[in-house]
Design a protein around this motif. Structure first.
Motif, mmCIF file in Angstrom:
data_model
loop_
_atom_site.group_PDB
_atom_site.id
_atom_site.type_symbol
_atom_site.label_atom_id
_atom_site.label_comp_id
_atom_site.label_asym_id
_atom_site.label_seq_id
_atom_site.Cartn_x
_atom_site.Cartn_y
_atom_site.Cartn_z
ATOM 1 N N ALA A 216 82.960 47.754 73.418
ATOM 2 C CA ALA A 216 83.297 48.145 74.792
ATOM 3 C C ALA A 216 83.906 46.949 75.511
ATOM 4 O O ALA A 216 84.888 47.090 76.258
ATOM 5 N N ASP A 217 83.354 45.797 75.251
ATOM 6 C CA ASP A 217 83.811 44.587 75.901
ATOM 7 C C ASP A 217 85.264 44.255 75.544
ATOM 8 O O ASP A 217 86.080 44.003 76.421
ATOM 9 N N VAL A 218 85.593 44.288 74.238
ATOM 10 C CA VAL A 218 86.978 43.928 73.864
ATOM 11 C C VAL A 218 87.973 44.979 74.353
ATOM 12 O O VAL A 218 89.135 44.672 74.604
ATOM 13 N N LEU A 219 87.498 46.223 74.520
ATOM 14 C CA LEU A 219 88.408 47.278 74.977
ATOM 15 C C LEU A 219 88.455 47.375 76.497
ATOM 16 O O LEU A 219 89.241 48.138 77.062
ATOM 17 N N GLY A 220 87.582 46.623 77.170
ATOM 18 C CA GLY A 220 87.489 46.750 78.621
ATOM 19 C C GLY A 220 86.899 48.090 79.019
ATOM 20 O O GLY A 220 87.241 48.660 80.055
ATOM 21 N N GLY A 221 86.013 48.613 78.184
ATOM 22 C CA GLY A 221 85.407 49.920 78.456
ATOM 23 C C GLY A 221 83.966 49.816 78.930
ATOM 24 O O GLY A 221 83.433 48.724 79.118
ATOM 25 N N VAL A 222 83.364 50.971 79.135
ATOM 26 C CA VAL A 222 81.987 51.048 79.610
ATOM 27 C C VAL A 222 81.110 51.587 78.473
ATOM 28 O O VAL A 222 81.550 52.436 77.694
ATOM 29 N N VAL A 223 79.878 51.086 78.387
ATOM 30 C CA VAL A 223 78.969 51.505 77.318
ATOM 31 C C VAL A 223 78.243 52.796 77.686
ATOM 32 O O VAL A 223 77.708 52.931 78.781
ATOM 33 N N GLY A 224 78.255 53.740 76.761
ATOM 34 C CA GLY A 224 77.475 54.963 76.921
ATOM 35 C C GLY A 224 76.422 55.012 75.837
ATOM 36 O O GLY A 224 76.471 54.237 74.874
ATOM 37 N N ALA A 225 75.471 55.931 75.961
ATOM 38 C CA ALA A 225 74.420 56.029 74.954
ATOM 39 C C ALA A 225 73.896 57.456 74.870
ATOM 40 O O ALA A 225 74.012 58.230 75.818
ATOM 41 N N THR A 226 73.322 57.780 73.729
ATOM 42 C CA THR A 226 72.657 59.076 73.578
ATOM 43 C C THR A 226 71.193 58.917 74.032
ATOM 44 O O THR A 226 70.700 57.797 74.196
ATOM 45 N N ARG A 227 70.531 60.032 74.174
ATOM 46 C CA ARG A 227 69.147 59.969 74.641
ATOM 47 C C ARG A 227 68.240 59.172 73.708
ATOM 48 O O ARG A 227 67.470 58.334 74.178
ATOM 49 N N PRO A 228 68.338 59.376 72.382
ATOM 50 C CA PRO A 228 67.478 58.566 71.506
ATOM 51 C C PRO A 228 67.708 57.063 71.665
ATOM 52 O O PRO A 228 66.755 56.287 71.658
ATOM 53 N N ALA A 229 68.948 56.638 71.826
ATOM 54 C CA ALA A 229 69.229 55.206 71.976
ATOM 55 C C ALA A 229 68.535 54.668 73.229
ATOM 56 O O ALA A 229 68.076 53.521 73.257
ATOM 57 N N ILE A 230 68.460 55.511 74.246
ATOM 58 C CA ILE A 230 67.793 55.110 75.488
ATOM 59 C C ILE A 230 66.280 55.122 75.306
ATOM 60 O O ILE A 230 65.583 54.195 75.710
ATOM 61 N N GLU A 231 65.796 56.165 74.634
ATOM 62 C CA GLU A 231 64.345 56.244 74.407
ATOM 63 C C GLU A 231 63.854 55.085 73.544
ATOM 64 O O GLU A 231 62.724 54.641 73.675
ATOM 65 N N GLU A 232 64.723 54.584 72.666
ATOM 66 C CA GLU A 232 64.359 53.424 71.846
ATOM 67 C C GLU A 232 64.335 52.146 72.672
ATOM 68 O O GLU A 232 63.876 51.107 72.212
ATOM 69 N N GLY A 233 64.899 52.227 73.881
ATOM 70 C CA GLY A 233 64.903 51.041 74.742
ATOM 71 C C GLY A 233 66.055 50.088 74.471
ATOM 72 O O GLY A 233 66.031 48.938 74.888
ATOM 73 N N TRP A 234 67.094 50.574 73.792
ATOM 74 C CA TRP A 234 68.219 49.683 73.478
ATOM 75 C C TRP A 234 69.095 49.436 74.700
ATOM 76 O O TRP A 234 69.823 48.468 74.781
ATOM 77 N N ILE A 235 69.030 50.364 75.650
ATOM 78 C CA ILE A 235 69.872 50.259 76.847
ATOM 79 C C ILE A 235 69.283 51.150 77.940
ATOM 80 O O ILE A 235 68.497 52.050 77.639
ATOM 81 N N SER A 236 69.660 50.888 79.191
ATOM 82 C CA SER A 236 69.019 51.622 80.293
ATOM 83 C C SER A 236 69.561 53.045 80.423
ATOM 84 O O SER A 236 70.652 53.371 79.977
ATOM 85 N N ARG A 237 68.757 53.859 81.098
ATOM 86 C CA ARG A 237 69.049 55.269 81.312
ATOM 87 C C ARG A 237 70.365 55.509 82.050
ATOM 88 O O ARG A 237 70.948 56.575 81.964
ATOM 89 N N ALA A 238 70.808 54.488 82.785
ATOM 90 C CA ALA A 238 72.050 54.643 83.552
ATOM 91 C C ALA A 238 73.243 54.908 82.623
ATOM 92 O O ALA A 238 74.303 55.330 83.064
ATOM 93 N N HIS A 239 73.062 54.655 81.324
ATOM 94 C CA HIS A 239 74.169 54.808 80.373
ATOM 95 C C HIS A 239 74.162 56.148 79.649
ATOM 96 O O HIS A 239 75.023 56.409 78.809
ATOM 97 N N GLN A 240 73.186 56.992 79.950
ATOM 98 C CA GLN A 240 73.076 58.242 79.188
ATOM 99 C C GLN A 240 74.215 59.207 79.480
ATOM 100 O O GLN A 240 74.541 59.481 80.630
ATOM 101 N N ILE A 241 74.777 59.733 78.420
ATOM 102 C CA ILE A 241 75.832 60.738 78.539
ATOM 103 C C ILE A 241 75.285 62.058 78.017
ATOM 104 O O ILE A 241 74.620 62.088 76.984
#
Ligand SMILES: Cc1cc2nc3c(=O)[nH]c(=O)nc-3n(C[C@H](O)[C@H](O)[C@H](O)COP(=O)(O)OP(=O)(O)OC[C@H]3O[C@@H](n4cnc5c(N)ncnc54)[C@H](O)[C@@H]3O)c2cc1C
Ligand SMILES: Nc1ncnc2c1ncn2[C@@H]1O[C@H](COP(=O)(O)O)[C@@H](O)[C@H]1O
Lengths: 313, 262
Positions: A216-241
Motif C-alpha cells: 500500500a505504501d509503495v502504491l500510495g494506497g490505503v490498507v484494508g482488511a478482512t474481519r479475520p485479519a482484524i480479529e487476529e489483531g493485525w490491524i485496527s477495525r477502522a480498516h475493515q472492508i
C-alpha cells in the motif's frame, strides 16, 4: 417537498458525508439543515446556501433523539436525510417510530418520484440485490444514506443560522453514557482512496500482514482488511472492508490472502480493477478479479513491491 | 437475569442471492434458512450472562413454521426456552411492524411465565435486509433504554453496563432494566452444540402461537418495496499461474499498468 438534512459533526466540524446529503436534498425540493451543538458546523453548512437550525449539544444518543424529535416535529418535513453512520442508524429508526414514519437504511440513491413522492434505492442480501423502496405513511420518511452516494455540493453563499432553544427532559435519558474511549485515532480514508490493498487471513500473522502495508505504501494506497485479519489483531477495525466495515470504490483493489466471502467482497464490488493473490485457485475472489495470481502471498508480494518500486523510480 | 433474544431466520448468507429472472424478486427458494448470524452472537452473549449470573434465555422468532428448526438449534447451544409466532397475517412485515409484533410476543411470554424480561437482545442487523432498525424500534415501543452494537454486557447496581462498539473505539452505557440491546460480533464465537445437546434439542417442542394467541395486531407497513434490480455484475478476468513467482508478478504488473490501474 420539504426536506431536512441532519448534519452530524465530528470534533465540532460538519461531517463530509452529511454535507453530500445537501445535494441529495436539493434534488427533492426545499432544503433545511439541522446541527446539534456546534456553531462552527452550522456556519460551515450554511455556506452551502441552506438555512440551518442550530440546537444545543446532545450529551448522548437519547438526548440527540429527543432534540431531533422536537425539531422534526415542529418543522414537519416530508423527508429527513442522515448520513449512514452508526449513530445515525440508531437515530433514524427511533425517530421514525416516535413520529410515525417509515425508515430506510443505507440508501445509495434518493429520487423524487411523481407517484410516490420519493423513492430510495438500497442494497440488500449482502449487496447482490438492490431494492427500490417507497414510504407509505404521511409522517416524515427517514433515510440514512451511504457516504459517497452523492457529490459534495457547491458553496453558494450563506444561508441563515437560527438557534432553536430545546431542552431535553431528564427522563428522556434512559441509557447513561459513562465513558467514551477512542482507540482508533488514525484517519483511515478508505472510502475516498484511489488504491486499496487489502489483507486477509492468508497473510498468516502480524509480521506477514506488514507486506500488505508495504505494498500500500509503495502504491500510495490505503490498507484494508478482512474481519479475520482484524480479529487476529493485525490491524485496527477502522480498516475493515465489507458488510460490517466500509464500502470502497477505488480505481485499484488488491486482495492478498483474501478468500472473497460475500460479506467481504460486497464492500469492494464497486472497485474499477481488482487484483487478487491467493494460493487456492478455487478461492471465490478469483470470480470477481480482473487479474488473479495463483500463488503464495509471501513469495508474490515482496516481488510485487520490488517491481512497483522499480517502476515508480 | 431473564433474557429474551429475537431471532430472525434468513437465507444462508454464504449463498449469493440473485433475482429470479421470471419473477424479478430475490431467488431464495432453494437456499437453506439459518439463524441470522448476529442473532447467534446475541444468543451466545445471553447464554454466557445466564451462566454467570443465573436466569434463563428465551429465543423467539416471527416467521413460518419451519423456523422451529432454527430455534431448536439454539436450544442445543444453551437457550432454555423458545417460542415461534407464526401466522399468515404476519408475513412481509416491515421493520416497524416486526417490532410491534415482537412487543406483543414479549408481553405474552411475560404474562405466561408470570415474570418479566430484564434484557431483550436483537442482532445488530439481519443479513438479508441489513436494516438495523428492529431493535431500535422495539426499544421505542417498550420505552426501554437502548444501546446498539453491544459487545459486552454485565450487571451493575440497579441495571446493566453495556459496551458499545463505535467507529473510533467504544462507549460504555449504564441503564436500568428492562433494556433493549442489539449485539455486534463480540470477541468470542458462538459455541457449537454437542451430540448430546443436539439430540435433546431435537426432541424439544417449540410452542407456536398465532397472532391472536400473542395478542399481536398487524401494523400497516410504512415502507413498500416497488421492485428490485441487480448491480452491474463483474466478470472473472485473467488467471495467472506460473512456475516462477517472478514471472507471475511481471505479467500481473504489466496488465495493471496496461489497464492504467497503476
Ligand atoms: C454477519 C457477518 C458479517 C461479516 N462482515 C464482514 C466484513 O465486514 N468484512 C469481512 O471481511 N468479513 C466479514 N465477515 C466474515 C466473512 O464471512 C469471511 O469469514 C471473511 O471475509 C473471510 O476472511 P478472509 O478471506 O481473510 O479469511 P479466509 O476465509 O480464511 O480466507 C483466507 C484465504 O487466504 C488464502 N491463503 C492462505 N494462505 C495463503 C498464502 N500463503 N498465500 C496466498 N493465499 C493464502 C486461502 O486460500 C483463503 O482463500 C462477516 C461474517 C458475518 C457472518
Ligand atoms: N422476524 C423476526 N423475528 C424475530 N426477530 C427479528 C425478526 N426480524 C428482525 N428481528 C430482530 O431484529 C434484528 C435486526 O433486524 P433488521 O432491523 O431487519 O436488520 C435481527 O437481528 C433480529 O434480532
Amino acid at each position: 417537498m420539504k426536506c431536512l438534512v441532519y448534519v452530524e459533526t465530528h470534533e465540532g466540524k460538519a461531517q463530509g458525508g452529511s454535507l453530500e446529503l445537501l445535494t441529495a436534498a436539493a434534488g427533492l425540493g426545499e432544503v433545511k439543515a439541522v446541527v446539534l451543538g456546534s456553531r462552527e458546523a452550522a456556519e460551515q453548512t450554511a455556506a452551502y446556501g441552506v438555512d440551518v437550525l442550530l440546537a444545543g449539544e446532545a450529551c448522548c444518543p437519547d438526548a440527540a433523539t429527543a432534540l431531533l424529535e422536537h425539531i422534526i416535529g415542529e418543522e414537519k418535513p416530508q423527508v429527513v436525510l442522515m448520513n449512514a453512520t452508526l449513530a445515525a442508524k440508531d437515530l433514524a429508526p427511533r425517530l421514525a417510530h416516535r413520529l410515525g414514519g417509515g425508515c430506510v437504511t443505507d440508501a445509495v440513491a434518493v429520487e423524487a418520484d411523481e407517484a410516490h413522492g420519493v423513492v430510495f434505492t438500497r442494497p440488500a442480501y449482502g449487496g447482490t440485490v438492490l431494492e427500490r423502496l417507497a414510504l407509505t405513511s404521511a409522517a416524515p420518511a427517514f433515510a440514512t444514506v451511504r457516504s459517497g452516494s452523492f457529490a459534495k455540493p457547491e458553496q453558494t453563499g450563506n444561508g441563515a443560522v437560527t438557534e432553536v432553544d430545546v431542552a431535553v427532559a431528564e427522563d428522556a435519558i434512559r441509557a447513561r453514557l459513562v465513558e467514551t474511549v477512542t482507540e482508533i485515532t488514525e484517519m483511515v480514508n478508505l472510502e475516498g482512496a484511489d488504491i486499496v490493498v487489502c489483507g486477509g487471513r492468508g497473510m498468516g500473522d502480524a509480521q506477514g500482514f506488514k507486506l500488505v502495508e508495504e505494498l500500500a505504501d509503495v502504491l500510495g494506497g490505503v490498507v484494508g482488511a478482512t474481519r479475520p485479519a482484524i480479529e487476529e489483531g493485525w490491524i485496527s477495525r477502522a480498516h475493515q472492508i465489507g458488510q460490517s466495515g466500509k464500502m470502497v470504490a477505488p480505481k485499484l483493489y488488491i486482495a492478498c490472502g483474501v478468500f472473497g466471502a460475500m460479506q467481504h467482497i460486497s464492500g469492494a464490488m464497486a472497485s474499477k480493477y481488482i487484483v487478487a493473490i491467493n494460493k487456492d485457485e478455487a478461492a471465490s475472489i478469483f470470480d470477481v478479479a480482473d487479474v488473479g495470481i495463483v500463488g503464495d502471498v509471501h513469495e508474490i508480494l515482496p516481488l510485487m513491491i520490488e517491481e512497483i518500486r522499480k517502476r515508480k523510480a | 437475569m431473564n433474557i429474551f433474544v429475537c431471532v430472525k431466520q434468513v437465507p444462508d448468507d454464504y449463498v449469493e442471492v440473485h433475482l429470479n429472472p421470471t419473477t424479478g424478486t430475490p431467488d431464495v427458494e432453494g437456499i437453506d434458512q439459518v439463524n441470522n448470524a448476529f442473532d447467534t452472537y446475541a444468543v451466545e452473549m445471553a447464554v454466557r450472562a445466564v451462566e454467570a449470573h443465573g436466569g434463563s434465555v428465551t429465543v423467539a422468532a416471527i416467521g413460518p413454521e419451519k423456523c422451529q428448526n432454527g430455534l431448536k438449534n439454539l436450544i442445543a447451544v444453551g437457550a432454555n426456552k423458545a417460542v415461534l409466532l407464526s401466522d399468515p397475517a404476519l408475513l412481509d412485515l416491515d421493520e416497524a411492524a416486526t417490532a410491534s409484533a415482537l412487543a406483543s410476543l414479549i408481553a405474552k411470554c411475560e404474562a405466561d411465565q408470570g415474570e418479566s424480561f430484564d434484557l431483550i437482545f436483537c442482532g445488530k442487523e439481519s443479513t438479508d435486509e441489513i436494516s438495523a432498525q428492529v431493535g431500535a424500534m422495539l426499544s421505542e415501543t417498550l420505552k426501554a433504554p437502548f444501546v446498539s452494537s453491544v459487545v459486552e454486557v454485565e450487571p451493575v447496581e440497579g441495571g446493566v453496563k453495556a459496551k458499545q462498539e463505535t467507529e473510533s473505539g467504544y462507549a460504555v452505557y449504564e441503564m436500568a432494566l428492562p433494556a433493549v440491546l442489539t449485539v455486534a460480533k463480540p470477541a468470542y464465537d458462538p459455541r457449537y452444540p454437542t451430540i448430546k445437546s443436539k439430540m435433546a434439542a431435537r426432541k424439544a417442542t417449540i410452542p407456536m402461537l398465532t397472532a391472536a394467541d400473542a395478542g399481536a395486531v398487524k401494523q400497516d407497513n410504512r415502507v413498500t418495496c416497488l421492485g428490485y434490480s441487480e448491480p452491474a455484475k463483474r466478470q472473472a478476468g485473467v488467471r495467472i499461474q506460473e512456475k516462477e513467482a517472478a514471472d507471475a508478478v511481471a505479467k500481473a504488473v504489466a496488465m495493471m499498468a496496461e489497464a492504467k490501474a497503476i
